[in-house]
Each structure stands twice: as structure tokens, then as C-alpha cells.
Write a protein that holds these residues in place. Structure first.
Motif, PDB file in Angstrom:
ATOM      1  N   MET A   1       0.816  -1.196   0.000  1.00  0.00           N
ATOM      2  CA  MET A   1       0.000   0.000   0.000  1.00  0.00           C
ATOM      3  C   MET A   1       0.863   1.264   0.000  1.00  0.00           C
ATOM      4  SD  MET A   1      -2.965   0.867   2.692  1.00  0.00           S
ATOM      5  CE  MET A   1      -3.633   2.467   2.855  1.00  0.00           C
ATOM      6  N   LEU A   2       1.968   1.262   0.735  1.00  0.00           N
ATOM      7  CA  LEU A   2       2.823   2.440   0.791  1.00  0.00           C
ATOM      8  C   LEU A   2       4.165   2.147   0.132  1.00  0.00           C
ATOM      9  CD1 LEU A   2       2.085   3.670   4.405  1.00  0.00           C
ATOM     10  CD2 LEU A   2       1.397   4.743   2.291  1.00  0.00           C
ATOM     11  N   PRO A   3       4.838   3.087  -0.455  1.00  0.00           N
ATOM     12  CA  PRO A   3       4.428   4.486  -0.537  1.00  0.00           C
ATOM     13  C   PRO A   3       3.310   4.686  -1.548  1.00  0.00           C
ATOM     14  CG  PRO A   3       6.471   4.189  -1.734  1.00  0.00           C
ATOM     15  CD  PRO A   3       6.133   2.858  -1.093  1.00  0.00           C
ATOM     16  N   ILE A   4       2.544   5.747  -1.321  1.00  0.00           N
ATOM     17  CA  ILE A   4       1.515   6.165  -2.268  1.00  0.00           C
ATOM     18  C   ILE A   4       2.148   7.245  -3.126  1.00  0.00           C
ATOM     19  CG2 ILE A   4      -0.719   7.288  -2.516  1.00  0.00           C
ATOM     20  CD1 ILE A   4      -1.336   6.126   0.354  1.00  0.00           C
ATOM     21  N   THR A   5       2.187   6.988  -4.423  1.00  0.00           N
ATOM     22  CA  THR A   5       2.825   7.930  -5.330  1.00  0.00           C
ATOM     23  C   THR A   5       1.796   8.439  -6.324  1.00  0.00           C
ATOM     24  OG1 THR A   5       4.894   6.704  -5.116  1.00  0.00           O
ATOM     25  CG2 THR A   5       4.729   8.228  -6.961  1.00  0.00           C
ATOM     26  N   ALA A   6       1.524   9.711  -6.283  1.00  0.00           N
ATOM     27  CA  ALA A   6       0.623  10.379  -7.215  1.00  0.00           C
ATOM     28  C   ALA A   6       1.472  11.378  -8.007  1.00  0.00           C
ATOM     29  CB  ALA A   6      -0.494  11.074  -6.452  1.00  0.00           C
ATOM     30  N   PRO A   7       0.923  11.949  -9.069  1.00  0.00           N
ATOM     31  CA  PRO A   7       1.736  12.869  -9.880  1.00  0.00           C
ATOM     32  C   PRO A   7       2.331  14.047  -9.111  1.00  0.00           C
ATOM     33  CG  PRO A   7      -0.267  12.290 -11.050  1.00  0.00           C
ATOM     34  CD  PRO A   7      -0.390  11.721  -9.660  1.00  0.00           C
ATOM     35  N   THR A   8       1.646  14.531  -8.083  1.00  0.00           N
ATOM     36  CA  THR A   8       2.130  15.748  -7.421  1.00  0.00           C
ATOM     37  C   THR A   8       2.380  15.578  -5.927  1.00  0.00           C
ATOM     38  OG1 THR A   8      -0.143  16.496  -7.106  1.00  0.00           O
ATOM     39  CG2 THR A   8       0.981  17.242  -9.109  1.00  0.00           C
ATOM     40  N   VAL A   9       2.285  14.332  -5.415  1.00  0.00           N
ATOM     41  CA  VAL A   9       2.520  14.109  -3.982  1.00  0.00           C
ATOM     42  C   VAL A   9       2.900  12.641  -3.744  1.00  0.00           C
ATOM     43  CG1 VAL A   9       0.116  13.599  -3.364  1.00  0.00           C
ATOM     44  CG2 VAL A   9       1.599  14.647  -1.690  1.00  0.00           C
ATOM     45  N   VAL A  10       3.785  12.435  -2.769  1.00  0.00           N
ATOM     46  CA  VAL A  10       4.177  11.088  -2.343  1.00  0.00           C
ATOM     47  C   VAL A  10       3.931  10.990  -0.840  1.00  0.00           C
ATOM     48  CG1 VAL A  10       6.085   9.444  -2.102  1.00  0.00           C
ATOM     49  CG2 VAL A  10       5.941  10.887  -4.138  1.00  0.00           C
ATOM     50  N   ILE A  11       3.271   9.894  -0.422  1.00  0.00           N
ATOM     51  CA  ILE A  11       2.962   9.666   0.990  1.00  0.00           C
ATOM     52  C   ILE A  11       3.647   8.377   1.409  1.00  0.00           C
ATOM     53  CG2 ILE A  11       1.115   9.310   2.675  1.00  0.00           C
ATOM     54  CD1 ILE A  11      -0.688  10.550   0.254  1.00  0.00           C
ATOM     55  N   ASP A  12       4.390   8.433   2.506  1.00  0.00           N
ATOM     56  CA  ASP A  12       5.085   7.239   2.974  1.00  0.00           C
ATOM     57  C   ASP A  12       5.155   7.257   4.501  1.00  0.00           C
ATOM     58  OD1 ASP A  12       6.367   4.820   2.788  1.00  0.00           O
ATOM     59  OD2 ASP A  12       8.175   5.586   1.823  1.00  0.00           O
ATOM     60  N   VAL A  13       5.416   6.092   5.084  1.00  0.00           N
ATOM     61  CA  VAL A  13       5.612   5.981   6.533  1.00  0.00           C
ATOM     62  C   VAL A  13       7.104   6.058   6.791  1.00  0.00           C
ATOM     63  CG1 VAL A  13       5.368   4.489   8.546  1.00  0.00           C
ATOM     64  CG2 VAL A  13       3.540   4.598   6.861  1.00  0.00           C
ATOM     65  N   ARG A  14       7.495   6.926   7.690  1.00  0.00           N
ATOM     66  CA  ARG A  14       8.903   7.047   8.066  1.00  0.00           C
ATOM     67  C   ARG A  14       9.271   5.939   9.036  1.00  0.00           C
ATOM     68  NH1 ARG A  14      11.388  12.826   8.381  1.00  0.00           N
ATOM     69  NH2 ARG A  14      12.836  11.506   9.447  1.00  0.00           N
ATOM     70  N   ALA A  15      10.547   5.606   9.064  1.00  0.00           N
ATOM     71  CA  ALA A  15      11.034   4.597  10.000  1.00  0.00           C
ATOM     72  C   ALA A  15      10.767   5.065  11.433  1.00  0.00           C
ATOM     73  CB  ALA A  15      12.528   4.371   9.791  1.00  0.00           C
ATOM     74  N   ARG A  16      10.443   4.114  12.281  1.00  0.00           N
ATOM     75  CA  ARG A  16      10.166   4.455  13.681  1.00  0.00           C
ATOM     76  C   ARG A  16      11.434   4.978  14.350  1.00  0.00           C
ATOM     77  NH1 ARG A  16       8.158   0.398  18.369  1.00  0.00           N
ATOM     78  NH2 ARG A  16       8.183   1.954  19.996  1.00  0.00           N
ATOM     79  N   ARG A  17      11.269   6.006  15.141  1.00  0.00           N
ATOM     80  CA  ARG A  17      12.388   6.561  15.908  1.00  0.00           C
ATOM     81  C   ARG A  17      11.898   6.916  17.296  1.00  0.00           C
ATOM     82  NH1 ARG A  17      13.304  12.531  13.299  1.00  0.00           N
ATOM     83  NH2 ARG A  17      11.159  12.860  12.699  1.00  0.00           N
ATOM     84  N   GLU A  18      12.839   7.115  18.177  1.00  0.00           N
ATOM     85  CA  GLU A  18      12.476   7.450  19.552  1.00  0.00           C
ATOM     86  C   GLU A  18      11.913   8.861  19.612  1.00  0.00           C
ATOM     87  OE1 GLU A  18      14.145   6.595  23.970  1.00  0.00           O
ATOM     88  OE2 GLU A  18      15.511   6.438  22.282  1.00  0.00           O
ATOM     89  N   LYS A  19      10.830   8.995  20.378  1.00  0.00           N
ATOM     90  CA  LYS A  19      10.183  10.290  20.595  1.00  0.00           C
ATOM     91  C   LYS A  19       9.911  10.414  22.084  1.00  0.00           C
ATOM     92  CE  LYS A  19       7.712   9.672  16.260  1.00  0.00           C
ATOM     93  NZ  LYS A  19       8.093   8.267  16.096  1.00  0.00           N
TER      94      LYS A  19
END
Length: 191
Positions: A1-19
Motif C-alpha cells: 500500500m505504501l508508498p503512495i505515489t501520485a503525480p504531485t505528492v508522495v505519501i510514505d511511513v517514516r522509520a520508527r524513531r524514539e520520541k
């Protein structure tokens, strides 16, 4: 499902990091962590500490520290050891899924579900905000003119990703017809 790539936008999940959620007044946080970390003082302000991470001021008494590996991991232990009773630290790494939305229509995509004014003049690079997208509570961080990080609580991430995929398809249709998506971000008011 990810990344979602459209002509003018890309949506992806970033790697988990400490917060880490840092709770306490600006003065208390600066007193305790000032020598280790740049603490933003005003709501919506973001600070960067090289080798440590990015700190977002969400409320007068709440900051979110996005820890950069590997140097940030050592800092976490030092922060815990030095925290007095008027400052609290909560691990928030597992709480949020971090989405990256990049592309010419990143702000237009977010404005399809969010009333926050995301024009560059109102929400410049380096700004953050707690807001809602489709009534889902999120934290937005503008990293560049066309790059947003979106922090969403894990149980709601799938819903938001599915909505973003649908909205990006709609933006692609608008773009394919030669129409501008600028009207999606014009005339918004801050909320």
C-alpha cells in the motif's frame, strides 16, 4: 500500500524513531536540559540540536523531542537522570506513526481534510502545530516548502493513510485536467 505515489505528492511511513514528550514549563525545561538541548519557548516553534534531534513546542508545558540516532539515544539516558520533580519525560515512540507527505501538492492534500492555514506565509518551514485532519488528532511539522511530517496515533494511522490515498487520487484528477490546486490552500484561516 505504501508508498503512495501520485503525480504531485508522495505519501510514505517514516522509520520508527524514539520520541519523548517533555512536560514542564519553558523555564524548568531550560534549567534542566538547556546545556544539552535547544528548548523552543513559544507554541508552534521548532528547534534543532545537531546530533540530538528536533524539538517541537506543542503547548506552553509540552514539547515533543524527535530523537536522532545514534547520539540522541545517549541523551535520553542523561535527560532521565537529570530530570527533577517539576519536569517529566514520557516515551512516545510507539504512540505515533510518522507519515511523510512530499510534493508540490502536499499542503493542498492536507487542506482537503484540515482547516489549518498551510500557506507558506501562515505556516512557514520549521513550523509545527497540533491540529486535526478528518477529525483525527495529528501533529504537523513543515520540514520544507513541499514536505510535511504528520504524527498520528497508531490506531488511527490506517484510516488517515486510506484517506490520503483517496485525496491524492482526487488531486491527480484535478491536475490531469490542467486545473490548479492552489485554491485548496487560498483563503484558509488559522485555527
Amino acid at each position: 500500500m505504501l508508498p503512495i505515489t501520485a503525480p504531485t505528492v508522495v505519501i510514505d511511513v517514516r522509520a520508527r524513531r524514539e520520541k519523548l514528550l517533555l512536560l514542564g514549563s519553558s523555564a524548568a525545561l531550560a534549567r534542566v536540559f538547556g546545556s544539552l538541548l535547544v528548548i523552543p519557548e513559544r507554541v508552534l516553534e521548532v528547534s534543532q540540536t545537531p546530533g540530538i534531534g528536533t524539538c517541537l513546542c506543542l503547548r506552553p508545558d509540552q514539547r515533543l523531542l524527535l530523537v536522532e540516532p545514534p547520539g540522541g539515544a545517549d541523551l535520553v539516558e542523561r535527560l532521565r537522570a537529570e530530570a527533577p520533580d517539576d519536569v517529566h519525560m514520557l516515551e512516545a515512540g510507539a504512540r505515533f506513526t510518522e507519515l511523510s507527505i512530499v510534493g508540490r501538492d502536499a499542503s493542498a492534500l492536507l487542506n482537503c481534510g484540515c482547516s489549518l492555514d498551510l500557506r507558506l506565509s501562515a505556516f512557514p518551514v520549521g513550523s509545527c502545530a497540533s491540529t486535526r485532519v478528518l477529525q483525527v488528532p495529528v501533529i504537523l511539522l513543515r520540514r520544507a516548502i513541499d514536505h510535511f511530517d504528520v504524527f498520528v496515533e497508531r490506531p488511527l494511522a490506517t484510516h488517515l493513510i486510506e484517506w490520503a490515498a483517496s485525496a491524492s487520487d482526487s488531486l491527480a484528477v484535478i491536475a490531469s485536467r490542467g486545473a490548479s490546486t492552489d485554491s485548496l490552500t487560498e483563503g484558509r484561516t488559522a485555527s
